[in-house]
Motif scaffolding. Structure first.
Motif, short mmCIF file in Angstrom:
data_model
loop_
_atom_site.label_atom_id
_atom_site.label_comp_id
_atom_site.label_asym_id
_atom_site.label_seq_id
_atom_site.Cartn_x
_atom_site.Cartn_y
_atom_site.Cartn_z
N PRO A 265 7.72 6.88 -8.66
CA PRO A 265 7.58 7.07 -6.99
C PRO A 265 6.79 8.03 -6.52
CG PRO A 265 9.97 6.85 -7.77
CD PRO A 265 9.18 6.98 -9.02
N ALA A 266 6.86 9.14 -7.01
CA ALA A 266 5.73 10.29 -6.25
C ALA A 266 4.37 9.94 -6.68
CB ALA A 266 6.20 11.33 -7.15
N VAL A 267 4.13 9.25 -7.91
CA VAL A 267 2.70 8.85 -7.94
C VAL A 267 2.22 7.83 -7.29
CG1 VAL A 267 0.93 8.03 -9.90
CG2 VAL A 267 2.57 9.96 -10.43
N SER A 268 3.22 6.87 -7.13
CA SER A 268 2.98 5.56 -6.43
C SER A 268 2.46 6.10 -4.90
CB SER A 268 3.84 4.61 -6.64
OG SER A 268 3.81 4.24 -7.98
N ASP A 269 3.62 6.90 -4.37
CA ASP A 269 3.43 7.23 -3.08
C ASP A 269 2.23 8.21 -2.84
OD1 ASP A 269 4.68 7.48 -0.36
OD2 ASP A 269 4.47 9.79 -1.04
N ALA A 270 1.80 8.95 -3.72
CA ALA A 270 0.29 9.76 -3.52
C ALA A 270 -0.75 8.74 -3.63
CB ALA A 270 0.48 10.89 -4.62
N ARG A 271 -0.64 7.87 -4.43
CA ARG A 271 -1.71 6.88 -4.47
C ARG A 271 -1.85 6.16 -3.11
NH1 ARG A 271 -2.92 2.69 -7.08
NH2 ARG A 271 -0.94 2.05 -8.05
N ARG A 272 -0.85 5.83 -2.67
CA ARG A 272 -0.49 4.79 -1.29
C ARG A 272 -1.40 5.74 -0.32
NH1 ARG A 272 1.86 5.37 2.66
NH2 ARG A 272 3.62 6.79 1.99
N ARG A 273 -0.98 6.93 -0.31
CA ARG A 273 -1.36 7.78 0.91
C ARG A 273 -3.02 8.09 0.52
NH1 ARG A 273 1.34 13.10 0.34
NH2 ARG A 273 0.01 13.48 2.37
N GLY A 274 -3.43 8.28 -0.53
CA GLY A 274 -4.93 8.51 -0.93
C GLY A 274 -5.65 7.06 -0.49
N GLU A 275 -5.00 5.86 -0.80
CA GLU A 275 -5.83 4.66 -0.34
C GLU A 275 -5.71 4.55 1.00
OE1 GLU A 275 -3.82 2.73 -4.61
OE2 GLU A 275 -2.88 2.21 -2.76
N GLU A 276 -4.84 4.99 1.78
CA GLU A 276 -4.76 4.84 3.13
C GLU A 276 -5.73 5.81 3.92
OE1 GLU A 276 -4.27 3.59 6.91
OE2 GLU A 276 -3.51 2.65 5.15
N TYR A 277 -6.10 6.92 3.14
CA TYR A 277 -7.01 7.93 3.42
C TYR A 277 -8.39 7.15 3.46
CZ TYR A 277 -10.66 11.54 2.98
OH TYR A 277 -11.64 12.38 3.29
N LEU A 278 -8.79 6.46 2.54
CA LEU A 278 -10.10 5.55 2.44
C LEU A 278 -9.91 4.51 3.45
CD1 LEU A 278 -10.61 5.23 -1.50
CD2 LEU A 278 -11.58 6.97 0.39
N LEU A 279 -8.77 3.76 3.50
CA LEU A 279 -8.73 2.49 4.60
C LEU A 279 -9.04 3.01 5.88
CD1 LEU A 279 -6.31 0.49 2.51
CD2 LEU A 279 -8.72 -0.09 2.89
N VAL B 112 -9.50 11.32 -8.04
CA VAL B 112 -7.98 11.51 -8.16
C VAL B 112 -7.39 10.09 -8.32
CG1 VAL B 112 -5.89 12.59 -7.27
CG2 VAL B 112 -8.06 14.10 -7.26
N LEU B 113 -7.62 9.24 -7.30
CA LEU B 113 -7.17 8.07 -7.31
C LEU B 113 -7.39 7.22 -8.37
CD1 LEU B 113 -7.81 7.06 -3.51
CD2 LEU B 113 -5.73 7.41 -4.70
N GLU B 114 -8.50 7.32 -9.01
CA GLU B 114 -8.86 6.58 -10.30
C GLU B 114 -7.94 7.15 -11.60
OE1 GLU B 114 -13.49 5.42 -9.52
OE2 GLU B 114 -13.18 6.97 -10.41
N GLY B 115 -8.06 8.30 -11.43
CA GLY B 115 -7.20 9.00 -12.35
C GLY B 115 -5.76 8.81 -12.55
N LEU B 116 -5.00 8.70 -11.03
CA LEU B 116 -3.79 8.57 -11.08
C LEU B 116 -3.35 7.08 -11.45
CD1 LEU B 116 -2.61 10.38 -7.82
CD2 LEU B 116 -1.90 11.13 -10.14
N LEU B 117 -4.30 6.08 -10.99
CA LEU B 117 -4.19 4.45 -11.44
C LEU B 117 -4.11 4.58 -12.78
CD1 LEU B 117 -3.76 1.83 -10.56
CD2 LEU B 117 -6.45 1.63 -10.28
N GLU B 118 -4.92 5.21 -13.79
CA GLU B 118 -4.80 5.17 -14.86
C GLU B 118 -3.79 5.76 -15.72
OE1 GLU B 118 -6.82 3.04 -16.83
OE2 GLU B 118 -7.82 2.57 -14.94
N TYR B 119 -3.31 6.65 -15.07
CA TYR B 119 -2.24 7.55 -15.62
C TYR B 119 -1.00 6.36 -15.54
CZ TYR B 119 1.69 10.60 -15.92
OH TYR B 119 2.83 11.27 -16.35
N GLU B 120 -0.76 5.90 -14.26
CA GLU B 120 0.15 5.02 -14.10
C GLU B 120 0.28 3.72 -15.13
OE1 GLU B 120 2.47 4.87 -9.82
OE2 GLU B 120 0.15 4.20 -9.91
N ARG B 121 -1.03 3.20 -15.58
CA ARG B 121 -1.13 2.10 -16.34
C ARG B 121 -0.76 2.66 -17.70
NH1 ARG B 121 -6.61 -0.33 -13.92
NH2 ARG B 121 -5.64 -1.47 -12.05
#
Length: 182
Positions: free
Chosen positions: A58-72, A43-52
């Protein structure tokens, strides 16, 4: 986005399926209450490519940030509850220290690190152990081996075999080290 299709409805669905811990899990409809590394990285890879392709929101960026924090928060391979290393995926038995290409839908530490690099996340101490693992797996010839392959239809046989140096794994590892060490 490759074929001009509007991916907005899919993105909205993914945003609505993000779990409370910041991850995603394809087994959520079957009662899973925790994110999955495998699903989250896809999902993270897909959302990043979607944003690009479509621009940031704001909604997609926030979701990615929360997903990245999940990994970190899990140092890319540890249980949040105990800090214990996750040696094998519970459902599929995949060893996340084994690098592959193509990854298909499987998670591994190198894939997680490469995503963070691609997303422009500044490395911090939470990636140090994962980066050390990548460094430790470097062969004497400076390359990384293909550790595992997964079933799927490869459109192009690169001639790479398990246990042998891999151009793709080496490329990804070098990109990660340039990001993490410099």
């Amino acid at each position: 986005r490759y074929f001009g299709e509007d991916m907005g409805p899919l993105v909205e669905r993914l945003l609505g399926e993000q779990m409370a811990d910041g991850g995603w899990n394809c087994e959520q409809e079957n009662g899973s209450v925790r994110g999955s590394f495998n699903t989250t990285i896809c999902v993270l890879e897909g959302l990043l490519e979607y944003e690009r392709a479509a621009g940031s929101s704001p909604a997609v960026s926030d979701a990615r940030r929360r997903g990245e924090e999940y990994l970190l928060a899990r140092h890319l391979f540890r249980r949040l509850s105990t800090g214990e290393a996750i040696e094998h995926d519970r459902k599929w038995g995949d060893d996340w220290t084994q690098f592959s290409f193509p990854c298909w839908w499987h998670y591994d530490i190198l894939r997680g690190l490469d995503y963070l690099r691609s997303a422009g996340i500044a490395p911090d101490e939470r990636v140090d152990e994962a980066v050390a693992l990548v460094i430790a797996k470097r062969g004497e010839d400076g390359r990384w081996n293909l550790d595992v392959t997964y079933p799927g239809v490869d459109m192009l046989d690169m001639g790479e075999r398990v246990g042998q140096p891999s151009r793709w794994v080496t490329l990804r590892a070098l990109r990660v080290l340039k990001w993490a060490v410099n």
